[in-house]
Motif scaffolding. Structure first.
Motif, PDB file in Angstrom:
ATOM      1  N   ARG A 260       0.846  -1.191   0.000  1.00 51.73           N
ATOM      2  CA  ARG A 260       0.000   0.000   0.000  1.00 51.73           C
ATOM      3  C   ARG A 260       0.876   1.234   0.000  1.00 51.73           C
ATOM      4  O   ARG A 260       1.855   1.308   0.755  1.00 51.73           O
ATOM      5  CB  ARG A 260      -0.914   0.004   1.224  1.00 51.73           C
ATOM      6  CG  ARG A 260      -1.811  -1.219   1.317  1.00 51.73           C
ATOM      7  CD  ARG A 260      -2.919  -1.177   0.291  1.00 51.73           C
ATOM      8  NE  ARG A 260      -3.737  -2.376   0.322  1.00 51.73           N
ATOM      9  CZ  ARG A 260      -4.784  -2.592  -0.466  1.00 51.73           C
ATOM     10  NH1 ARG A 260      -5.131  -1.657  -1.339  1.00 51.73           N
ATOM     11  NH2 ARG A 260      -5.481  -3.707  -0.398  1.00 51.73           N
ATOM     12  N   THR A 262       1.356   5.535   0.200  1.00 54.17           N
ATOM     13  CA  THR A 262       0.792   6.706   0.863  1.00 54.17           C
ATOM     14  C   THR A 262       1.237   7.964   0.131  1.00 54.17           C
ATOM     15  O   THR A 262       2.438   8.172  -0.036  1.00 54.17           O
ATOM     16  CB  THR A 262       1.250   6.780   2.327  1.00 54.17           C
ATOM     17  OG1 THR A 262       0.896   5.556   2.993  1.00 54.17           O
ATOM     18  CG2 THR A 262       0.613   7.942   3.045  1.00 54.17           C
ATOM     19  N   PRO A 263       0.274   8.799  -0.317  1.00 59.26           N
ATOM     20  CA  PRO A 263      -1.175   8.630  -0.235  1.00 59.26           C
ATOM     21  C   PRO A 263      -1.634   7.453  -1.088  1.00 59.26           C
ATOM     22  O   PRO A 263      -0.828   6.831  -1.775  1.00 59.26           O
ATOM     23  CB  PRO A 263      -1.712   9.965  -0.777  1.00 59.26           C
ATOM     24  CG  PRO A 263      -0.646  10.427  -1.721  1.00 59.26           C
ATOM     25  CD  PRO A 263       0.649  10.018  -1.081  1.00 59.26           C
ATOM     26  N   ILE A 264      -2.935   7.143  -1.053  1.00 61.38           N
ATOM     27  CA  ILE A 264      -3.455   5.978  -1.754  1.00 61.38           C
ATOM     28  C   ILE A 264      -3.418   6.237  -3.255  1.00 61.38           C
ATOM     29  O   ILE A 264      -4.226   6.992  -3.799  1.00 61.38           O
ATOM     30  CB  ILE A 264      -4.882   5.647  -1.297  1.00 61.38           C
ATOM     31  CG1 ILE A 264      -4.892   5.355   0.207  1.00 61.38           C
ATOM     32  CG2 ILE A 264      -5.428   4.442  -2.065  1.00 61.38           C
ATOM     33  CD1 ILE A 264      -6.269   5.153   0.785  1.00 61.38           C
TER      34      ILE A 264
END
Length: 292
Positions: A260, A262-264
């Motif tokens: 994942r 960051t940001p998405i």
């Protein structure tokens, strides 16, 4: 400087400094002046906060903050440490302050595994908290960075003489520059990350392209380090084409990992894409300009 009539504010793009770009091994570095000493920092638009290594804290004579620390989440995991408080920070002779209400110049203290660029030891990362005060004219072939103070501008306002593409950028959080790209014909959202030596497709992008672990099994694999203490296993996958605002890279090999970001976003657009290109990162007008 372009003047507007009819009572509208003038568009001002004023050069503040010119800085040489250094680095090797896929990273871009700048000479940062910290407490009167010259330090080597990676130019990192992917970092929300600027970071200094623990080793550089002593060499640069930095005082640790006994009350304030920072928790940072990077490719290498999560880390927390008391901040460092320099007496002064400058770039190209221009004093730097963070884009905060207090205009402080604190630095996060962190771990940067294998922090070297050729023979030079990396002292830290210069992130968006300082960089987003300016617009960045990043001339990678010319190995120079120009800082501009921009206000009241919109559209195509650059002082460039040649043609260029204008790409609208989103800033979902903390001045992150996120641009629309297309990978193998699939529209994705990419974080412009000058601090990443190589572009990376994360978990959301893998899902959108239907890439599974089985599809990556035959690809070359390696471990990659970033901000944080851990390394991450990744595969280097061959794609058909990467398009950024009409600029098309054919048959790119891009790192892929189910992580994942960051940001998405779906992927990181790293220094490997920037190599050989002249771009202008406009934090003020939320645009990315790419010279043709």
């Amino acid at each position: 400087m372009a003047m507007a009539s009819g009572g509208h504010a003038a568009c001002v793009a004023q050069r503040a400094a010119e800085v040489p770009l250094g680095g090797s091994g896929g990273v871009m570095t700048v000479p940062l002046e910290v407490n009167g000493n010259v330090a080597t920092f990676i130019l990192d638009t992917g970092a929300q906060r600027s970071v200094v290594t623990r080793e550089a804290v002593g060499r640069l004579g930095l005082v640790r903050d006994q009350w304030v620390g920072t928790v940072m989440n990077g490719v290498g995991g999560v880390q927390s440490s008391p901040n460092a408080d320099p007496a002064s920070i400058g770039l190209g002779g221009v004093p730097l302050v963070r884009r905060t209400l207090t205009h402080d110049n604190s630095l996060t203290v962190g771990v940067l595994p294998g922090a070297r660029a050729g023979d030079a030891v990396i002292d830290g990362l210069l992130g968006r908290d300082f960089l987003s005060v300016f617009d960045l004219d990043l001339d990678v072939p010319g190995r120079r960075l120009l800082l501009y103070r921009v206000s009241g501008c919109s559209g195509r306002f650059l002082p460039w003489t040649g043609d260029y593409a204008a790409i609208p950028a989103a800033m979902p959080t903390d001045t992150a520059i996120v641009v629309p790209v297309s990978l193998d014909g699939r529209p994705l959202r990419a974080l412009l990350d000058t601090g990443a030596s190589a572009s990376l497709l994360g978990a959301p992008g893998m899902f959108k392209l239907g890439l599974t672990a089985a599809a990556l099994a035959s690809d070359p694999a390696d471990t990659v380090s970033g901000l944080g203490p851990r390394s991450v296993a990744m595969h280097r996958h061959l794609f058909r084409a990467l398009a950024v605002g009409g600029d098309v890279t054919v048959s790119p090999r891009i790192w892929v990992a189910p992580i994942r970001l960051t940001p998405i976003v779906d992927m990181l657009l790293g220094a490997d894409w920037l190599a050989g290109r002249h771009v202008w990162i406009s934090f003020d007008t939320r645009q990315l300009f790419v010279a043709r």
